[in-house]
Design a protein around this motif. Structure first.
Motif, short mmCIF file in Angstrom:
data_model
loop_
_atom_site.label_atom_id
_atom_site.label_comp_id
_atom_site.label_asym_id
_atom_site.label_seq_id
_atom_site.Cartn_x
_atom_site.Cartn_y
_atom_site.Cartn_z
N ALA A 117 0.76 -1.16 -0.40
CA ALA A 117 0.15 -0.02 0.02
C ALA A 117 0.80 1.15 -0.06
O ALA A 117 0.51 2.38 -0.69
CB ALA A 117 -0.94 -0.05 1.22
N GLY A 118 2.01 1.35 0.86
CA GLY A 118 2.93 2.30 0.96
C GLY A 118 3.47 2.66 -0.49
O GLY A 118 3.53 3.72 -1.25
N LYS A 119 4.22 1.51 -1.09
CA LYS A 119 4.66 1.40 -2.39
C LYS A 119 3.74 2.02 -3.40
O LYS A 119 4.14 2.83 -4.29
CB LYS A 119 5.33 0.04 -2.74
CG LYS A 119 6.46 -0.38 -1.78
CD LYS A 119 6.97 -1.62 -2.30
CE LYS A 119 8.22 -2.34 -1.47
NZ LYS A 119 8.50 -3.63 -2.03
N LEU A 120 2.61 1.37 -3.58
CA LEU A 120 1.72 1.85 -4.46
C LEU A 120 1.35 3.32 -4.58
O LEU A 120 1.01 4.11 -5.40
CB LEU A 120 0.42 1.06 -4.38
CG LEU A 120 -0.76 1.52 -5.54
CD1 LEU A 120 -0.13 1.17 -6.98
CD2 LEU A 120 -2.01 0.44 -5.20
N SER A 121 1.09 4.06 -3.28
CA SER A 121 0.75 5.24 -3.22
C SER A 121 1.97 6.14 -3.43
O SER A 121 1.61 7.14 -4.24
CB SER A 121 0.51 5.54 -1.55
OG SER A 121 1.70 5.17 -0.72
N VAL A 149 3.28 5.06 9.15
CA VAL A 149 4.73 5.18 9.13
C VAL A 149 5.22 5.29 7.68
O VAL A 149 5.96 6.13 7.05
CB VAL A 149 5.67 4.04 9.94
CG1 VAL A 149 6.98 4.27 9.54
CG2 VAL A 149 5.54 4.27 11.43
N LEU A 150 4.49 4.32 6.89
CA LEU A 150 4.84 4.11 5.30
C LEU A 150 4.07 5.07 4.66
O LEU A 150 4.61 5.84 3.78
CB LEU A 150 4.12 2.86 4.98
CG LEU A 150 4.79 1.59 5.46
CD1 LEU A 150 3.90 0.22 4.98
CD2 LEU A 150 6.41 1.46 4.73
N ALA A 151 2.98 5.84 5.38
CA ALA A 151 2.63 7.08 4.25
C ALA A 151 3.27 8.21 4.65
O ALA A 151 3.51 9.17 3.92
CB ALA A 151 1.25 7.24 5.07
N GLY A 152 3.92 8.35 5.88
CA GLY A 152 4.74 9.44 6.18
C GLY A 152 6.21 9.16 5.17
O GLY A 152 6.47 10.37 4.55
N ARG A 153 6.71 8.19 4.88
CA ARG A 153 7.76 7.99 4.13
C ARG A 153 7.61 8.32 2.61
O ARG A 153 8.08 8.96 1.93
CB ARG A 153 8.34 6.54 4.30
CG ARG A 153 8.88 6.49 5.48
CD ARG A 153 9.40 4.82 5.59
NE ARG A 153 9.94 4.33 6.78
CZ ARG A 153 10.54 3.17 7.21
NH1 ARG A 153 10.39 2.21 6.36
NH2 ARG A 153 10.85 2.99 8.33
N ALA A 154 6.10 7.81 2.23
CA ALA A 154 5.66 8.17 0.82
C ALA A 154 5.28 9.49 0.67
O ALA A 154 4.92 9.84 -0.49
CB ALA A 154 4.79 7.07 0.39
N GLY A 155 5.21 10.36 1.83
CA GLY A 155 4.74 11.66 1.64
C GLY A 155 3.12 11.84 1.17
O GLY A 155 2.76 12.56 0.39
N THR A 277 9.98 -5.75 -5.56
CA THR A 277 11.33 -6.56 -5.39
C THR A 277 12.08 -6.31 -4.17
O THR A 277 13.45 -6.94 -4.07
CB THR A 277 11.89 -6.30 -6.75
OG1 THR A 277 12.30 -4.78 -6.87
CG2 THR A 277 11.35 -6.81 -8.09
N GLY A 278 11.62 -5.54 -3.12
CA GLY A 278 12.44 -5.41 -1.95
C GLY A 278 11.42 -4.62 -0.97
O GLY A 278 10.33 -4.63 -1.10
N GLU A 279 12.23 -4.17 0.01
CA GLU A 279 11.60 -3.89 1.30
C GLU A 279 11.37 -2.12 1.11
O GLU A 279 10.58 -1.68 1.78
CB GLU A 279 12.42 -4.08 2.30
CG GLU A 279 12.38 -5.72 2.77
CD GLU A 279 13.03 -5.87 3.85
OE1 GLU A 279 13.46 -4.86 4.73
OE2 GLU A 279 13.09 -7.00 4.45
N LYS A 280 12.53 -1.62 0.29
CA LYS A 280 12.42 -0.08 0.10
C LYS A 280 10.71 0.15 -0.68
O LYS A 280 10.53 -0.47 -1.53
CB LYS A 280 13.56 0.38 -0.49
CG LYS A 280 14.61 0.30 0.52
CD LYS A 280 15.89 0.68 -0.24
CE LYS A 280 17.21 0.69 0.36
NZ LYS A 280 18.55 0.89 -0.43
N LEU A 281 10.32 1.54 -0.56
CA LEU A 281 9.26 2.05 -1.21
C LEU A 281 9.59 2.31 -2.66
O LEU A 281 8.56 2.02 -3.29
CB LEU A 281 8.85 3.42 -0.49
CG LEU A 281 8.14 3.19 0.85
CD1 LEU A 281 7.77 4.69 1.34
CD2 LEU A 281 7.16 2.13 1.00
N GLU A 282 10.66 2.33 -3.05
CA GLU A 282 10.91 2.41 -4.36
C GLU A 282 11.25 1.22 -5.03
O GLU A 282 11.28 1.18 -6.26
CB GLU A 282 12.17 3.45 -4.71
CG GLU A 282 13.53 2.92 -3.96
CD GLU A 282 13.82 3.66 -2.63
OE1 GLU A 282 14.91 3.58 -2.33
OE2 GLU A 282 12.73 3.92 -1.93
#
Length: 519
Positions: A117-121, A149-155, A277-282
C-alpha cells in the motif's frame, strides 16, 4: 528468484545450438526437459501442460522446419510462450470516470499488503495523483501504525480513525474513507484490508463486506511469490470469494523457485499489474511480461535498466553533463562522484549488471560483487579538496597519503582510482568525438585518408568494433563507444544468442572469508 529455471533452460538451449537440423525426436526430448524444468520450478501442472503442448505444436510447424537456425527459433517460441503465460501485454490500472478511484488490497497475512500500500501510493503520487491510504486492517497488531509510518515515508495522507489491534469496525472505516477522500480532494483511495494465516470464512466475509461498502474499481490480490503452489490456491479462493481484478507479485527478490509467478496469471485469469522486489518503497514497478520472460531466458532487461537510470539521474544532472560535453569541458572527479551516487541509487550493482544481456551465465560472479567498493571510492573522492577534484594532476605523494588516511584506505587504492578515472576521461573524449560534438567532426574530415575511404554521400561505414546503433533505435541517436555495439553481441552465451561481456570483476569482489569466519 528464477535463477534455477534460467540455468536449466540455458543448458537445454546449449544442446540445441550444436544441431543444424531438429528432428521430431529432438523436439520431444527438448519439450520433455523443459517440462521437467518448469515442474522443478514449482509451476502449476495445468500451466506446464499448456506450455509444452503449444511448444510442440509450434516447433513442428514451418517456422522451425524451414528456419536457417532451428535452435534460435525454438528459443524464440519459448520466449513468446513465456510471455503468454505471464499475461501477454501488461494491463494498467483502471481509473474511475469520477474520482476517487478506489483500490482494495486483499491477501493473506504476511503477503506484504501494507508495505505494498505504501509502495503503490508513492508510485501513484509520482504519476501526479493524490492518493489516500485507508487503515482498514484493524486485526493485525500495529498494522495501523505501520501504515501511518509508510504513509509518512511516501509523503501521502492516511485515514486511520480507529487504533486497530482488534478495536474498530473495518467496514465502517472503509465506507467513511470515501467521503473523507472527496472532502480532501483525493483522487485515489487505497484500502488496506486484514488477512489471516490461512483462508477462513470470517476473513472472506469481511473482505466481501468491505468490497460491497466501497465499490472498488480494482480489487488487487497481493501474492507472496515465495510461497509456491499454496499462493496459487489462495489466489483462486480470493478470485471465487471476493472477485479480484488484478494481481501484484511481492518478494520477487527472494530465493524461491518462482513457480507462483509463472502460474498465477494462467490459473486466475487475472493480469499481473505490479511487481515488488524489495523492502524499500522505491522497489516497485509496473509488471512487464515480455521483460520478465527475457530475464528468465538470460536475455537481460535493458528497457528497465534505462528507466531506472532515468529515475536515478535528475534533470539538472543530465543538463549539466550535456552542457559539459557540448562545451568540450573536462570530465572531473566531481562529475565522476555525481555519476557514482546516481548509480548507487539504482540499487545493488549485481542487480544492475544482471539486467544486461548475457549476464545471466555469470551469476556466481555477480553474487560475489561487493557494493562497499563503491562506498570506498566515494569516501576517497570526498576526502579531496574541490581543487583536487577539478584538477587531479596536482595530487602529489603527500596529498595522496592525506586522502588515503582521511578515507580509511591505502595509497595504492587512491592510485588505482586515479588511474581508472584517467581511463574514464579518455572514454568521455572518445564519446564526445563519436557523437559529433563541436570540434570532433571537423578534425575527422581534415584527413585526406578519411576522404578517400568515405562514400560519395559523405557517410562512412561504422567500424567493426562498435559505433552504430542496432536497427529499431530512433534516428539521430548518438553512437556508442567502441566495444559497446549491440550488433556485435551475437554468437554464443545467453539464451538469446548474446556474447558475454568481457568484464573484470577482480576489483569488485568480496574479500574471501578467512578460517575464523568459516568456523
Amino acid at each position: 528468484m528464477f535463477d534455477t529455471l534460467s540455468g536449466r533452460l540455458s543448458g537445454i538451449f546449449d544442446k540445441l545450438r550444436s544441431k543444424g537440423r531438429l528432428t521430431d525426436a529432438d523436439i520431444d526430448a527438448t519439450a520433455r526437459e523443459i517440462r521437467l524444468a518448469l515442474l522443478e520450478a514449482d509451476v502449476a501442472l495445468p500451466v506446464v501442460k499448456a506450455f509444452v503442448f503449444n511448444l510442440k505444436e509450434r516447433a513442428r510447424g514451418a517456422e522451425v522446419s524451414q528456419a536457417l537456425n532451428p535452435a534460435q527459433q525454438i528459443i524464440k517460441i519459448v520466449h513468446e510462450e513465456l510471455i503468454n503465460v505471464l499475461g501477454g501485454e501488461g494491463r494498467r490500472l483502471q481509473f474511475a470516470k469520477t474520482p476517487p478511484t478506489v483500490i482494495m488490497l486483499a491477501g493473506l497475512q504476511g503477503s506484504g499488503k501494507t508495505t505494498l500500500a505504501g509502495k503503490l501510493s508513492r508510485w501513484l503520487k509520482g504519476q501526479g495523483h493524490q492518493p489516500l491510504l485507508v487503515a482498514a486492517d484493524l486485526q493485525r497488531p500495529n498494522a495501523v501504525n505501520q501504515l501511518q509510518v509508510l504513509a509518512g515515508r511516501a509523503g501521502v495522507d492516511v485515514y486511520a480513525p480507529q487504533p486497530g489491534n482488534g478495536v474498530g469496525d473495518p467496514v465502517q472505516v472503509a465506507k467513511d474513507s470515501i467521503e473523507h477522500a472527496k472532502r480532501t480532494a483525493k483522487d485515489i483511495v487505497i484500502v488496506d484490508t486484514a488477512g489471516r494465516l490461512g483462508i477462513d470464512a470470517e476473513m472472506m466475509q469481511q473482505a466481501r463486506d468491505i468490497r460491497d461498502a466501497v465499490g472498488p474499481d480494482e480489487v488487487i490480490f497481493v501474492i507472496d511469490a515465495m510461497v509456491g503452489q499454496d499462493a496459487v490456491q489462495t489466489a483462486e479462493a480470493f478470485r471465487d470469494g471476493v472477485g479480484i481484478t488484478g494481481v501484484v507479485l511481492s518478494k520477487l527478490d527472494g530465493d524461491a523457485r518462482g513457480g507462483a509467478a509463472l502460474s498465477v496469471r494462467h490459473v486466475t485469469g487475472q493480469p499481473i499489474l505490479f511487481a515488488s522486489t524489495g523492502e524499500k518503497l522505491e522497489d516497485f514497478d509496473l509488471f512487464h511480461p515480455d521483460r520478465m520472460a527475457s530475464r528468465i531466458l538470460g536475455m537481460g532487461d535493458v528497457l528497465t535498466l534505462i528507466e531506472q537510470a532515468e529515475q536515478a539521474f535528475d534533470e539538472d544532472q543530465k543538463e549539466k553533463m550535456t552542457s559539459k560535453l557540448l562545451g568540450g569541458e573536462q570530465f572531473t572527479l566531481e562529475d565522476f562522484l555525481d555519476q557514482l551516487i546516481a548509480v548507487r541509487k539504482m540499487g545493488p550493482i549485481a542487480n544492475i549488471l544482471g539486467m544486461m544481456p548475457g549476464m545471466g551465465q555469470m551469476k556466481a560472479q555477480l553474487d560475489d560483487l561487493d557494493d562497499s567498493h563503491f562506498d570506498r571510492v566515494t569516501a576517497i573522492i570526498r576526502s579531496m579538496t574541490p581543487g583536487e577534484r577539478t584538477n587531479p594532476k596536482i595530487l602529489n605523494g603527500s596529498r595522496r597519503a592525506r586522502i588515503a588516511n582521511g578515507s580509511g584506505v591505502t595509497v595504492m587504492d587512491v592510485n588505482q582510482l586515479l588511474n581508472r578515472f584517467a581511463d574514464a576521461q579518455k572514454m568521455m573524449k572518445q564519446m564526445t568525438g563519436m557523437m559529433g560534438l563541436p570540434g570532433a567532426r571537423r578534425k575527422a574530415t581534415k584527413s585526406p585518408k578519411n576522404k578517400r575511404k568515405g562514400t560519395k554521400g559523405g557517410n562512412t561505414r561504422p567500424r567493426a568494433g562498435g559505433g552504430a546503433l542496432p536497427p529499431g533505435f530512433p534516428a539521430g541517436m548518438p553512437q556508442l563507444p567502441p566495444g559497446l555495439d549491440p550488433n556485435t553481441l551475437g554468437g554464443g552465451g545467453g539464451a538469446g544468442g548474446f556474447k558475454l561481456p568481457n568484464l573484470d570483476f577482480n576489483k569488485l569482489m568480496k574479500p574471501p572469508k578467512d578460517d575464523d569466519d568459516k568456523k
